[in-house]
Design an enzyme around this catalytic site. Structure first.
Site, mmCIF file in Angstrom:
data_model
loop_
_atom_site.group_PDB
_atom_site.id
_atom_site.type_symbol
_atom_site.label_atom_id
_atom_site.label_comp_id
_atom_site.label_asym_id
_atom_site.label_seq_id
_atom_site.Cartn_x
_atom_site.Cartn_y
_atom_site.Cartn_z
ATOM 1 N N CYS A 83 0.732 -0.956 0.077
ATOM 2 C CA CYS A 83 -0.065 -0.021 0.062
ATOM 3 C C CYS A 83 0.889 1.558 -0.159
ATOM 4 O O CYS A 83 0.228 2.446 -0.110
ATOM 5 C CB CYS A 83 -1.144 0.067 1.323
ATOM 6 S SG CYS A 83 -1.952 -1.492 1.235
ATOM 7 N N CYS A 204 -12.983 1.165 8.792
ATOM 8 C CA CYS A 204 -12.045 0.569 7.515
ATOM 9 C C CYS A 204 -12.161 1.384 6.464
ATOM 10 O O CYS A 204 -13.180 1.935 5.994
ATOM 11 C CB CYS A 204 -12.427 -0.703 7.259
ATOM 12 S SG CYS A 204 -12.385 -1.784 8.421
ATOM 13 N N SER A 205 -11.085 1.582 5.533
ATOM 14 C CA SER A 205 -11.052 2.069 4.351
ATOM 15 C C SER A 205 -11.743 1.243 3.420
ATOM 16 O O SER A 205 -11.787 0.003 3.597
ATOM 17 C CB SER A 205 -9.553 2.633 3.783
ATOM 18 O OG SER A 205 -8.850 1.406 4.024
ATOM 19 N N LYS A 326 -9.984 6.817 4.193
ATOM 20 C CA LYS A 326 -11.078 6.421 4.942
ATOM 21 C C LYS A 326 -12.415 6.797 4.068
ATOM 22 O O LYS A 326 -13.283 6.375 3.739
ATOM 23 C CB LYS A 326 -11.249 6.788 6.365
ATOM 24 C CG LYS A 326 -12.782 6.661 7.005
ATOM 25 C CD LYS A 326 -12.825 5.294 7.319
ATOM 26 C CE LYS A 326 -14.245 4.939 7.338
ATOM 27 N NZ LYS A 326 -14.941 4.655 6.002
ATOM 28 N N HIS A 330 -9.298 4.305 -1.317
ATOM 29 C CA HIS A 330 -7.714 3.624 -1.090
ATOM 30 C C HIS A 330 -7.392 2.540 -2.289
ATOM 31 O O HIS A 330 -7.480 1.411 -1.918
ATOM 32 C CB HIS A 330 -7.642 3.215 0.208
ATOM 33 C CG HIS A 330 -6.479 2.351 0.760
ATOM 34 N ND1 HIS A 330 -5.229 3.067 0.074
ATOM 35 C CD2 HIS A 330 -5.906 1.496 1.619
ATOM 36 C CE1 HIS A 330 -4.123 2.349 0.629
ATOM 37 N NE2 HIS A 330 -4.494 1.545 1.549
#
Lengths: 382, 130
Positions: A83, A204-205, A326, A330
């Site tokens: 990431c 969570c994203s 968020k 992402h």
């Protein structure tokens, strides 16, 4: 080393972009960045992408993307750090310009996550396969373990986590490129379904498609391309143990601290000089851990920052004005470049409703895996 | 995962075999070529105790495809008396009851079935200490 500036940026909207392929996304962002600087040649292209191979079965991203924007022949490389791939692409491009090897380098990030791959399983390949993924752990699961350790050590609560989501959605609601450009209420977050205890869905994203690109050149050439360049004052990259189990304190992201220290040192600034920051809030707990590790708040104090407004727009140190991972979304490989673009716009006064008044020095921090890699850049409007 | 890989990973996975660094005494699990603490390359083989304490944990509700039938399940980082830490599921109890500080025993169990051939992969899971 030469001084280096970002002179233009391009970015797709983030979201479930069914009509766009991996290459479409890249080309849209890259061509926008080139057009903004009125550039028709490049010395080099660096593309961050976590896993074209697993998400859409496409490797050899460098030449593919050069070809897609009519630049076959130009040097092009794919870099990967899960990431943090986008942030590492920026660093690689920075070093290439700083060294004198190239004058015009496009640093881009791209990910296409919604084409049908088993996203949870693909993302889990950024964890240790033999020691972690083998036992059925997921990324939300790893960050949930970090959260529980942070709760044990600092008294952090589920509500503290929820406030991070509330704050970042409030910012993201002002960002037309955000995947979820809407506010969420604390109760909504607290009532959302549990993904991995204690992390709920709204902590969570999301899974996203998107691309982002920035154009780098030597600072002394920057005014050829824009009236408002942003200088990259420092870069820092660090690693930690791959397996979460091997960290002395699972609640402390030591690679984030190390990468931050390296970037601060190179930039000749400290955490107190940072006026706006984008940090890697892949999960709400990650933002809390990152602002602590970067020294933006004291260790153990991160849990209060979103609720008190310290890290909100209008606060002392606004964090994730873009909405963060968020709310903005992402697309893993694109994230690091998108963070840099938010700071780029902030430091040249182009962030619109999200503008932090008078911001001159900003920071972006992008993280891979459960914190096994972290890359930080410090920027200055010039 | 191809079968040679399963075969290679057996000593650590099937009998909790670890390595003690001759330089600094750190117990490294699984064994590696270089000690993560002192970079020493001389080790002696050692076995982990089949017990430990939960350092941190979670309950996975949304599981990877291969584990979907088992969700919700607890996963924890467990520290053995030798100071080695490993990630493992905690079973034979309410997953919600697994919390930091809990004493566990390590037991040999089926972990997963892998690939089209359904290769059975064994290893260790934790259960509440007797």
């Amino acid at each position: 080393m030469r001084e280096v500036a970002i002179v233009s940026a391009g970015m797709t909207r983030f979201g479930e972009l069914w009509e766009s392929s991996l290459r479409d996304l890249f080309a849209e962002a890259a061509l926008e960045a080139l057009a903004a600087a009125k550039v028709d040649r490049l010395d080099s292209i660096v593309v961050g992408c976590m896993s074209g191979g697993q998400f859409v079965g496409q490797e050899h991203i460098g030449p593919l993307m050069a070809d897609q924007i009519g630049m076959a022949g130009v040097a092009a490389t794919h870099v990967e750090s899960a990431c943090a791939s986008g942030g590492v692409a920026l660093r690689t491009a920075f070093l290439e310009v700083a060294s004198g090897a190239s004058d015009l380098v496009l640093a881009a990030g791209v990910e296409k996550m919604t084409d049908g791959a088993d996203v949870t399983a693909v993302l889990a390949t950024a964890a240790d396969q033999e020691l972690e993924a083998f036992h059925g752990i997921t990324f939300p699961g790893l960050y949930a373990m970090i959260a529980r350790a942070h709760m044990q050590a600092n008294g952090t609560t589920e509500e503290d986590l929820a406030w991070v989501a509330v704050k970042n959605h409030r910012h993201g609601a002002l960002n037309p490129k955000a995947q979820f450009a809407r506010e969420v209420k604390l109760e909504e977050v607290m009532k959302s379904s549990m993904v991995s205890d204690p992390l709920r869905l709204l902590c969570c994203s999301p899974v996203s498609d998107g691309a982002a690109a920035v154009l780098l050149c030597p600072l002394e050439h920057a005014k050829r391309y824009t009236d408002h360049p942003v200088k990259i004052r420092g870069t820092g990259l660090a690693t930690s143990t791959m397996a979460l189990a091997d960290r002395k304190d699972p609640a402390f992201l030591d690679a984030v601290q190390l990468s931050g220290e390296r970037a601060y040192k190179m930039a000749g600034v400290g955490p107190a000089d940072i006026q706006v920051a984008e940090v890697h809030d892949c999960f709400a707990i990650a933002e809390i851990c990152c602002i602590e590790a970067l020294g933006l708040v004291e260790k153990g104090a991160g849990r209060h920052a979103a609720r008190t407004g310290l890290t909100a727009l209008g606060g002392k140190i606004p964090v994730n004005t873009s909405g963060g991972l968020k709310s903005k979304g992402h697309p893993v490989g694109a994230t690091g470049i998108a963070q840099a673009i938010e700071i780029f716009e902030q430091l040249r006064g182009g962030a619109g409703a999200r503008q932090v008044k008078g911001a001159r020095i900003g920071l972006a921090q992008n993280m891979g895996g459960s914190g096994a890699s972290s890359v930080v850049h410090v920027f200055e409007g010039v | 995962m191809p079968s040679p890989r399963n075969w290679r990973e057996i000593p650590a996975r099937y009998r909790l075999e670890a390595a003690r660094c001759r330089g600094c005494g750190k117990v490294v699990y699984p064994a590696r070529r270089a000690c993560p603490a002192c970079r020493g390359q001389e080790f002696e083989k050692t076995m982990l105790s089949w017990k430990g304490k939960v350092v941190t944990s979670t309950v996975v509700q949304v599981a990877p495809t291969e584990f979907q039938m088992e969700a919700p399940y607890a996963v924890a980082i467990v520290e053995t008396p030798e100071g080695a830490r490993l990630m493992t599921q905690v079973v034979d109890c309410d997953p919600g009851a697994v919390q930091p500080g809990m004493e566990v025993a390590l037991v040999f169990r089926l972990i997963r079935r892998e690939g089209h051939g359904g290769i059975l992969c064994y290893g260790f899971k934790a259960v509440p200490a007797a």
